[in-house]
Design an enzyme around this catalytic site. Sequence first.
Site, PDB file in Angstrom:
ATOM      1  N   HIS A 269      -7.887 -10.692  -1.664  1.00 27.90           N
ATOM      2  CA  HIS A 269      -7.900 -11.354  -2.962  1.00 27.90           C
ATOM      3  C   HIS A 269      -7.589 -10.334  -4.057  1.00 27.90           C
ATOM      4  CE1 HIS A 269     -10.034 -15.114  -1.501  1.00 27.90           C
ATOM      5  NE2 HIS A 269     -10.183 -14.292  -0.474  1.00 27.90           N
TER       6      HIS A 269
ATOM      7  N   SER B 263      -2.043 -22.814  -0.376  1.00 29.71           N
ATOM      8  CA  SER B 263      -3.124 -21.826  -0.274  1.00 29.71           C
ATOM      9  C   SER B 263      -3.571 -21.528   1.146  1.00 29.71           C
ATOM     10  CB  SER B 263      -4.333 -22.309  -1.074  1.00 29.71           C
ATOM     11  OG  SER B 263      -4.925 -23.435  -0.441  1.00 29.71           O
ATOM     12  N   GLY B 264      -3.218 -22.405   2.105  1.00 30.50           N
ATOM     13  CA  GLY B 264      -3.729 -22.208   3.458  1.00 30.50           C
ATOM     14  C   GLY B 264      -5.139 -22.723   3.617  1.00 30.50           C
TER      15      GLY B 264
ATOM     16  N   LYS C 208      -7.001 -25.627   0.966  1.00 31.67           N
ATOM     17  CA  LYS C 208      -6.954 -27.033   0.571  1.00 31.67           C
ATOM     18  C   LYS C 208      -5.729 -27.334  -0.284  1.00 31.67           C
ATOM     19  CE  LYS C 208     -11.991 -27.693   0.517  1.00 31.67           C
ATOM     20  NZ  LYS C 208     -13.165 -28.052  -0.344  1.00 31.67           N
TER      21      LYS C 208
ATOM     22  N   ASP D 242      -7.439 -25.326 -11.968  1.00 36.86           N
ATOM     23  CA  ASP D 242      -8.368 -24.227 -12.263  1.00 36.86           C
ATOM     24  C   ASP D 242      -7.594 -23.128 -12.992  1.00 36.86           C
ATOM     25  OD1 ASP D 242     -10.215 -22.229 -12.346  1.00 36.86           O
ATOM     26  OD2 ASP D 242     -10.613 -22.156 -10.187  1.00 36.86           O
TER      27      ASP D 242
ATOM     28  N   HIS E  17      21.926  19.758  -8.868  1.00 34.17           N
ATOM     29  CA  HIS E  17      22.630  18.535  -9.268  1.00 34.17           C
ATOM     30  C   HIS E  17      23.822  18.895 -10.163  1.00 34.17           C
ATOM     31  CE1 HIS E  17      22.058  14.077 -10.684  1.00 34.17           C
ATOM     32  NE2 HIS E  17      23.298  14.345 -10.352  1.00 34.17           N
TER      33      HIS E  17
ATOM     34  N   HIS F  89      22.289  21.193 -13.344  1.00 36.73           N
ATOM     35  CA  HIS F  89      20.856  21.336 -13.588  1.00 36.73           C
ATOM     36  C   HIS F  89      20.136  21.201 -12.256  1.00 36.73           C
ATOM     37  CE1 HIS F  89      21.325  16.921 -13.635  1.00 36.73           C
ATOM     38  NE2 HIS F  89      20.078  16.897 -13.183  1.00 36.73           N
TER      39      HIS F  89
ATOM     40  N   ASP G 174      16.799  19.358 -10.287  1.00 36.82           N
ATOM     41  CA  ASP G 174      15.800  18.292 -10.332  1.00 36.82           C
ATOM     42  C   ASP G 174      14.582  18.725  -9.530  1.00 36.82           C
ATOM     43  OD1 ASP G 174      17.334  16.408 -11.843  1.00 36.82           O
ATOM     44  OD2 ASP G 174      18.556  16.064 -10.064  1.00 36.82           O
TER      45      ASP G 174
ATOM     46  N   LYS H 281     -15.483  19.778  21.641  1.00 33.40           N
ATOM     47  CA  LYS H 281     -14.138  20.304  21.890  1.00 33.40           C
ATOM     48  C   LYS H 281     -13.442  20.466  20.533  1.00 33.40           C
ATOM     49  CE  LYS H 281     -10.224  19.855  24.983  1.00 33.40           C
ATOM     50  NZ  LYS H 281      -9.301  20.486  24.055  1.00 33.40           N
TER      51      LYS H 281
END
Length: 813
Positions: A121, A177-178, A180, A232, A337, A343, A345, A522
């Site tokens: 959730h 929703s799986g 209701k 809701d 680069h 320059h 990076d 061990k």
Amino acid sequence: MAETRQLVEVDGRRLRLTNLDKVMYPETGMTKGEVISYYAEVAKVMVPVVAGRPITRKRWVQGVGTADAPEPAFFEKNLEHAPGWVRRGVIHHSDGSKTYPIAGDRATLVWLAQQAALELHVPQWRFDPRGNPANPDRIVFDLDPGPGMGLAECAEAARLVRALLAGMGLEAWPVTSGSKGMQLYAAVDGRQTSEQVSAVARELARALEADHPELIVSNMRKSLREGRVLIDWSQNNGKKTTIAPYSLRGRPRPTVAAPRTWEELDDPELRHLEAQEVLERVASGDDPLAALTAATHGGPLSTYLSMRKTGVTPEPMPDSSWGGSGGGEPTFVIQEHHARRLHYDFRLERDGVLKSWAVPKGVPDDAGTNHLAVQTEDHPMEYGSFEGTIPAGEYGAGAVTIWDAGTYETEKWRDDEIIVDLDGRPGGPLGQVRLALIRTDGEGEKSTWLLHRMKDQHPADSRVEEHPAEPDASRNPPAEADFESPPSSAPQPPGPIIERPMLATAGTLALLAGQEWALEWKWDGIRVLARAQGGIRLFSRNGNDVTARYPELAALPKVLAEDALVDGEIVALDAVGRPSFERLQRRMNLTRAREIERVAASVPVRLLLFDVLEIGGAPVMDEPYRERRALLRRLVRPRRGVPIEVPAEASGPPAEALEESRRLGLEGIVAKRPDSSYRPSARSADWVKLKVTTTHEVVIGGYRRGIGTRTGRIRSLLVGIPGEHGLEYAGRVGSGLRELQAERLLSELDARRQETSPFVEVPAADVADAVWVRPELVGEIEFGEWTRTGVARHPRWRGLRPDKSPDEVALEQ
């Protein structure tokens, strides 16, 4: 997923999966292993939906049960006992602060499934870059059917909500929703607070109720819900959560909070989908929420993705804008680069992405010069190995090559100051250096910083000048037998050592039944015999002198009451105090004094002693084990600051001790007969080793060449175990090979190339692109089990074992 316990690697993260055959959904027989597999397969579409959000878990440890006899579940918010790589976020509640997991990668989803967290959730907001709750990036409406209503009525209400949102310029996406009803999601721009978004949702729900009172209700009172669909709106509250899209549900059958299309909602037979149906959709490339994911406030890589076109630039294009997992120690890369202007990076792995700066003049040569660095957009982890030419007309057009790369440790990481210790490629231009980044103006992208080389470091040029005649052993190191120990300032005891340590045989709990055994832990390290006599000499299990590699152990004579020859294990501890063989690898192959000194500061070792062979020049090897152990305890007098000790023995029955070693994160136990003598160089059944995980020594017989971006590198190693007829093939292993290890290993293997295969037999699929080598190097793998053909299943490379020779490797049953 047939085994009940399995060690796996998920995108560079190692996880131990347990109870895989436990049935979680009795009505369908879906097992825990299948639950884990489900989350692993939907990760590519689920991670973009949940990434950056705190996850509240609903766990069913015993499975969901049946409709007639449901099993209990519990919500879990605070995160405890999770792997260190699981990303976390802190929320301050009225009853105190709680730490939540953040599932920004597939490995975290798999770990949550291993914890039997069937339902995940999440809120409608994500954490911002500073770790604080940001404004929501989506609005949600939860459509809950009252008595007498079902999905068809929810779909009717959903279409009404969709039309109202469309009038506001918002597009809605449905999710059954799986359970209701269903949810509707729409993207918002992140400028409103949770309270403001919740207020808008409430007014929309009330407006719909006023227009359609026979179908819709917005009041939460249960007495008003019969024959109507509740909208809701309250789940937009910043303190509330909603079932995450693609999450399983803890119902009698494995239903899913499944994203749907609007066309599907027109089906009068609309129903909830189950896990297998969702998997089939995902496998076909169907992701109805892809547009929502793109529309919501992007992750740290959203700027990177917006500036590049898939198929046009050869740069890596990740599936998610929320980054991914690294593996092991954090990495850095410096890329040369050649864009409009040359320059460099500079990129540091952090929180699943590469934090990046453009440095026009590169790394300063000395502490007296600071160079400008401009922060740029975060880059994906895959960029750390990128080399290629960005086409003209595209952002950053020009050639990109790797100037240096490696791992780093963080000394300080603040919004305005970063200090890191870099460990570059062996023989590379950077070496080991301590750098600081200090912010001077602005925030985030385009902010300006100073890149400073700390005073206790030297440029690469000066290191070469200081040792002009010293060969670069780190570039192409010789075999261990050819190493010569550098001179030591400590007094050296006279005469060579001829003994080699006593070795244990592999065994099982059944082998120990009905007999008396002394139990030791061990340790996951390298075995040494240590002689203290005026100075110290350390010898590996194959007799090589490794004294100079571990200068912090020179204090051994200070903790011994008399001169002695002792047996023990050198270990390197991880952040929680457990021996880490991977960490020890950084020390095992070093030979140059300066290199040893530098790495020793960040990777200290300890010597754990468990036996004694001589005391004061008198041998005690014929004494029974219990007597030698008592002598050792009296001999060793621990001193503060000296990393040498006699660790406590394991206790209880062997089965309990083995389980305790698992809980402690150790390699296993060693059982020793209390009355056994010490037999140098012998592998004796008087000592029996039992491992929690399956590891095995192997001999490298070849490697497969890399392809694509890994051209010129090792794709996988071909390994075997010496048998009656020669080197028996044990499989190929590529997982676990870190970039720097692989580079160093490649030079060693190429120095041993030969035309013919050293194996008795190799599958045709592995022969085509194989490079064969003389079988002289020993390594160690970790794997699930042996297959019926004698090949290791799901092997992972642990590292070279220079302390062992090929003739010592034998199949352990």
